[in-house]
Design an enzyme around this catalytic site. Sequence first.
Site, PDB file in Angstrom:
ATOM      1  N   ARG A 255       0.777  -1.253  -0.058  1.00 24.21           N
ATOM      2  CA  ARG A 255       0.315   0.000   0.058  1.00 24.21           C
ATOM      3  C   ARG A 255       0.942   1.233   0.055  1.00 24.21           C
ATOM      4  NH1 ARG A 255      -1.779   0.846   5.564  1.00 24.21           N
ATOM      5  NH2 ARG A 255      -0.710   2.634   5.439  1.00 24.21           N
ATOM      6  N   HIS A 259      -3.364   4.483   4.911  1.00 22.05           N
ATOM      7  CA  HIS A 259      -4.487   3.562   4.820  1.00 22.05           C
ATOM      8  C   HIS A 259      -5.765   4.351   4.416  1.00 22.05           C
ATOM      9  CE1 HIS A 259      -7.371   0.746   6.236  1.00 22.05           C
ATOM     10  NE2 HIS A 259      -8.031   1.971   7.108  1.00 22.05           N
ATOM     11  N   TYR A 268       4.328   4.950  11.297  1.00 23.25           N
ATOM     12  CA  TYR A 268       4.647   3.539  11.354  1.00 23.25           C
ATOM     13  C   TYR A 268       5.492   2.758  10.324  1.00 23.25           C
ATOM     14  CZ  TYR A 268       0.342   3.393   8.812  1.00 23.25           C
ATOM     15  OH  TYR A 268      -0.784   3.216   7.940  1.00 23.25           O
TER      16      TYR A 268
HETATM   17  C1  LIG Z   1     -14.334  -5.645  11.430  1.00 22.52           C
HETATM   18  C2  LIG Z   1     -13.557  -4.328  11.351  1.00 22.52           C
HETATM   19  N1  LIG Z   1     -12.537  -3.995  12.317  1.00 22.52           N
HETATM   20  C3  LIG Z   1     -12.054  -2.960  12.250  1.00 22.52           C
HETATM   21  C4  LIG Z   1     -12.087  -2.144  11.221  1.00 22.52           C
HETATM   22  C5  LIG Z   1     -11.372  -0.811  10.933  1.00 22.52           C
HETATM   23  N2  LIG Z   1     -10.464  -1.015   9.675  1.00 22.52           N
HETATM   24  C6  LIG Z   1     -10.626  -0.550   8.683  1.00 22.52           C
HETATM   25  S1  LIG Z   1      -9.526  -0.965   7.301  1.00 22.52           S
HETATM   26  C7  LIG Z   1      -8.665  -1.812   8.675  1.00 22.52           C
HETATM   27  C8  LIG Z   1      -7.480  -2.519   8.233  1.00 22.52           C
HETATM   28  C9  LIG Z   1      -7.439  -3.375   7.198  1.00 22.52           C
HETATM   29  O1  LIG Z   1      -6.444  -3.965   6.921  1.00 22.52           O
HETATM   30  P1  LIG Z   1      -6.395  -5.157   5.684  1.00 22.52           P
HETATM   31  O2  LIG Z   1      -7.383  -6.116   5.792  1.00 22.52           O
HETATM   32  O3  LIG Z   1      -5.083  -5.623   5.560  1.00 22.52           O
HETATM   33  O4  LIG Z   1      -7.049  -4.246   4.418  1.00 22.52           O
HETATM   34  P2  LIG Z   1      -6.157  -2.962   3.811  1.00 22.52           P
HETATM   35  O5  LIG Z   1      -6.714  -1.817   4.492  1.00 22.52           O
HETATM   36  O6  LIG Z   1      -4.564  -3.163   4.193  1.00 22.52           O
HETATM   37  O7  LIG Z   1      -6.417  -3.146   2.304  1.00 22.52           O
HETATM   38  C10 LIG Z   1      -9.229  -1.630   9.945  1.00 22.52           C
HETATM   39  C11 LIG Z   1      -8.633  -2.179  11.081  1.00 22.52           C
HETATM   40  C12 LIG Z   1     -13.299  -2.528  10.123  1.00 22.52           C
HETATM   41  N3  LIG Z   1     -13.403  -1.490   9.194  1.00 22.52           N
HETATM   42  N4  LIG Z   1     -13.763  -3.333  10.299  1.00 22.52           N
END
Ligand SMILES: Cc1ncc(C[n+]2csc(CCOP(=O)(O)OP(=O)(O)O)c2C)c(N)n1
Lengths: 360, 325
Positions: A255, A259, A268
């Site tokens: 990425r 985020h 980080y």
């Molecule tokens: C169930 C849930 N917990 C927490 C969040 C908050 N949140 C949004 S994106 C994210 C990280 C997601 O990481 P990943 O699955 O690796 O996908 P990326 O964002 O890196 O594409 C978090 C913790 C959420 N949207 N849904």
Amino acid sequence: MAKKTVFSGKVEFVQVLDKDGKADKTLLPKLSKEELKQLYRWMVFARIADEKCLKLQRAGRIGTFAQILGQEAQVGVALALKKNDWLVPSFRENALIWALGAKAEDIYQLFGGFEKGQQFSGLNILPISVPVGTHPLHAVGIAWAFKLRNEKKVVATFFGDGATSEGDFHEALNFASVFQVPCVFFCQNNQYAISVPRKKQSHAQTLAQKGLAYGMDGIQVDGNDVLAVYRVARTAIEKARFGGGPTLVELVTYRMADHTTADDATKYRTKTEVEYWKKRDPILRMQHYLKTKRLWTEKWEDTLGIQIRSQIEKSVQIYEALSQPQVGEMFDFLFEKKTPELEQQKNKLQNWKNQEEGKV
Amino acid sequence: MTQMNMIQALNSALFHALEKDSSVLLLGEDVGLNGGVFRVTEGLQKKFGEKKVIDTPLSESGIVGSSIGLAIAGFKPVAEIQFSGFIYPAFDQLISHAARMRNRTRGKYSCPLVVRTPCSGGVRALEHHSESTESIFIHTPGLKVVMPSTPNDAKGLLLSAIFDPDPVIFFEPMKLYRQLKQEVKEDFFEIPLGKAKIVKPGEHVSMVSFGTMVPQCIKALELLDKKGISAELIDLRSLSPLDFETIQDSVHKTGRLAIVHEAPRTLGLGAEIAATIAERNVLDLEAPITRITGFDTIMPYYRLENDFIPSSERIAFEVEKIVRF
Ligand SMILES: Cc1ncc(C[n+]2csc(CCOP(=O)(O)OP(=O)(O)O)c2C)c(N)n1
């Protein structure tokens, strides 16, 4: 014998183009010149449209937005899917959604606070899913329906590395495998779940190997190599289509952006790390390859850029011209038929709005 | 005394909890190195180390379920669920276990854990980031529920919650995180759970509210004042247990009651308060009890969220109606 090995598995890593765009000829997928250029075009479109989204967000024209910068090679899956196949995405698949034919303004709308942006009209795409890891089960259900009806259609579902820690992810893999449904799971391992690095997310060496535990193939792919993404996606999708069951595909990518627009990744991760991945950019890599095939010229790139920018400008204009949704809309889609109580609440809000507007 | 916003006040509470008691642990998604997505845990991992302030995998059920075990085994876990809209994977753990452990073992085991979680709307967020779901938890026997509206209350209540012997769901209204700064004591202090606060005394009507709606009610007070209406405003702060006594006394004095919350109307906390006051204050009431709430629909995407959320004008309008009844 009292002791024997009852299971051992392996996970392959697939890369077609190395980081400089040099191809492994034995692995090159069979693609026409037009298809090769299409993959490139989709990636460039995604990069420009994504950048535009960021600008709109910074200007307060849309809300919180998740960039896909650096993960454009996901469009390889678009080429592997057939018209009647389905996509069940999370929130970091804009490049793929656009490649499948959604309009730039669909994405602007949904990040701009309009539910209507979730429709992707004319396309078999479920709304983007924000609760991490929940939607792969829906993909399993849709795939199951295809199997029950004997339809030769496939569902592709996408999620991040973080999602593999959620219970629903495991339940999805298990169901898919037990019922041998035509579903392909694409994990975009972009190395982070917000600030949490991949190595803290799972103690397993690869995420792909999680498929093995559920009795399905797991395969790791260079996710910044659009030809490898296409190659592996196509094999897994066709396997699923003809009764071979599900596959877990781990796309190893990065990425490049924060985020979301609410995040600050400098807290980080290091510049060195970002630079390392910048050198593995999916678009540049494909550009190098196209150059060696004499399919890329500066002139073509310029024309492409101009075309895409003007197309996106039109999308922005369409988006900007949208009027605020009617307040009553929030009551209209809860059920097929509005309950009397909801009807009352809708009238009450509508009257209140009219009264307020009458005042000014 | 130092000027603090709610984030700083919560951070200060967590600092004191960690410092005072070595069994306190913070855990959740992005709470360590990143200091939380809202920076509530900023700097705490650096001060107390990775064993005390822990970045977990992305797994709400994992966070809460293992917190239950940690709590049973003598720790005081303070779990962060990044947004209350993502608490549902942990629901089973909260409802089926955290809430029941003491009761089902007749006191042998208990769950002194806190789940902190941002809630409510008004910040132009994405879907699932703006809901007010307190009622689901208030409706669950065995859980305590808190929702502060000021930095000072946030600090004192969080410290009480952490040192409470039972599970507490601690809702933090995102919209108020940085909205108000006030003088907050730097050292350790507790504000007892289950005690409401009279924000402003008044004579003609009692307004009962909490969370994001408290500042809206304060604005409504001004609008009402201009019309010669003196309203008493009560900030509940603790939603379970609920301080009925303060509400009863107030209604006894004013004879009128308006309850204001952002959550949908049906089975919102307003319903419970209205029913109880109708039972207990029937002879005091001079007008129907009114509820000013969100609607019984899904919180819309941000374009319409401010139409869903009660505004100070809507609050004042409805309150005036029962005063002129
Ligand atoms: C169930 C849930 N917990 C927490 C969040 C908050 N949140 C949004 S994106 C994210 C990280 C997601 O990481 P990943 O699955 O690796 O996908 P990326 O964002 O890196 O594409 C978090 C913790 C959420 N949207 N849904």
